[in-house]
Design a protein around this motif. Structure first.
Motif: not given
Length: 278
Positions: A97-103
């Motif tokens: 949950s909350g992940a972006r591409t960088g994550d």
């Protein structure tokens, strides 16, 4: 699944060659060839890794794995549904949950390797700021909503393609033999639907338009990387917020579940699209 195909082709060639040389194939030989092909198909199993954001982890679908903490990985999420149906040789679920591409790049790629045969990913919505945009639309009115959605559109067109490229390149580098399936996002609202209260119809249309743009940009980047793209808008059609059969939460409690697929949205909206491509 892919490694079984060369064996089936070889068996087919041998059978065809026997027919050409002998004029016929004994029934027992034909049955043996078919049995070997079926055995090869049945004994091959995927090494599957599921990446992505809250739409992949299953936020809003309930039945969360307590060990996943704030990532809120649901037993009703489409990756788990696929795992339960197909029993892959290995399954790693790192979507969060909350992940972006960088994550994804920094935190989720650990299980990937040359033996990984299948990867799924849903990503990009958080990069584009959709959570903040939805909050703005709900709390600050139509004008602020439209302005925030326009900011998201600018990001999706100008910055997001490069961010997606970086994530997709990282996946390919670590899992060069994997089939990668990218899943998109549904439209949020059924326009002219049954909602009497809430945000304006113009705001709903703007949100849907930005969601379409996100889907189109993601599909293009996936195609350019040779990945399969699963468009979930058709399966969610008739099940948006304000429809008679909603598969998406509107504002709800817990608040983090808002604007995420329900368990029915995962099983009826995401799973069949992924299953058709995997």
């Amino acid at each position: 699944m892919r490694t079984a195909r060369p064996l089936r082709l070889l068996l087919g060639f041998l059978v065809a060659t026997t027919v050409a040389l002998l004029g016929s194939v004994p029934a027992q030989a034909a049955e043996s060839a078919a049995g070997a092909s079926a055995y090869a198909e049945s004994t091959y199993a995927e090494n599957y890794v599921a990446l992505g954001d809250s739409y992949a982890s299953g936020v809003g679908a309930g039945s969360y794995d307590s060990a996943s903490g704030d990532c809120k990985r649901s037993n009703n999420a489409y990756p788990v549904l696929w795992k339960n149906a197909h029993a892959p040789a290995s399954f790693s679920f790192t979507a969060c949950s909350g992940a972006r591409t960088g994550d994804v790049i920094n935190n989720q790629l650990g299980p990937l390797n040359s033996g990984t045969s299948l990867v799924s990913i849903s990503i990009g919505g958080n990069d584009a700021g959709f959570a903040d945009a939805m909050t703005t639309c709900v709390l600050q009115g139509e004008s602020a909503c439209i302005n925030r959605i326009n900011q998201a559109r600018t990001y999706i067109e100008g910055t997001l393609p490069g961010r997606l490229d970086a994530a997709y390149n990282a996946i390919t580098a670590r899992a060069p033999n994997a089939q990668v399936v990218v899943l998109g996002y549904p439209r949020m609202y059924k326009l002219n639907g049954g909602c009497i209260f809430g945000i304006s119809e113009r705001s709903r249309a703007a949100i849907n338009g930005a969601s379409d743009l996100l889907s189109d940009v993601t599909a293009k980047r996936a195609a350019d990387h040779g990945f399969a793209y699963g468009d979930v808008r058709p399966t969610f059609s008739g099940h948006e917020i304000c429809s008679d059969s909603e598969w998406l939460h509107s504002v709800t409690f817990p608040i983090g579940d808002s604007y995420h697929p329900t368990a029915a949205g995962q099983s009826g909206g995401y799973y069949p699209v992924f299953n058709a491509l995997a």
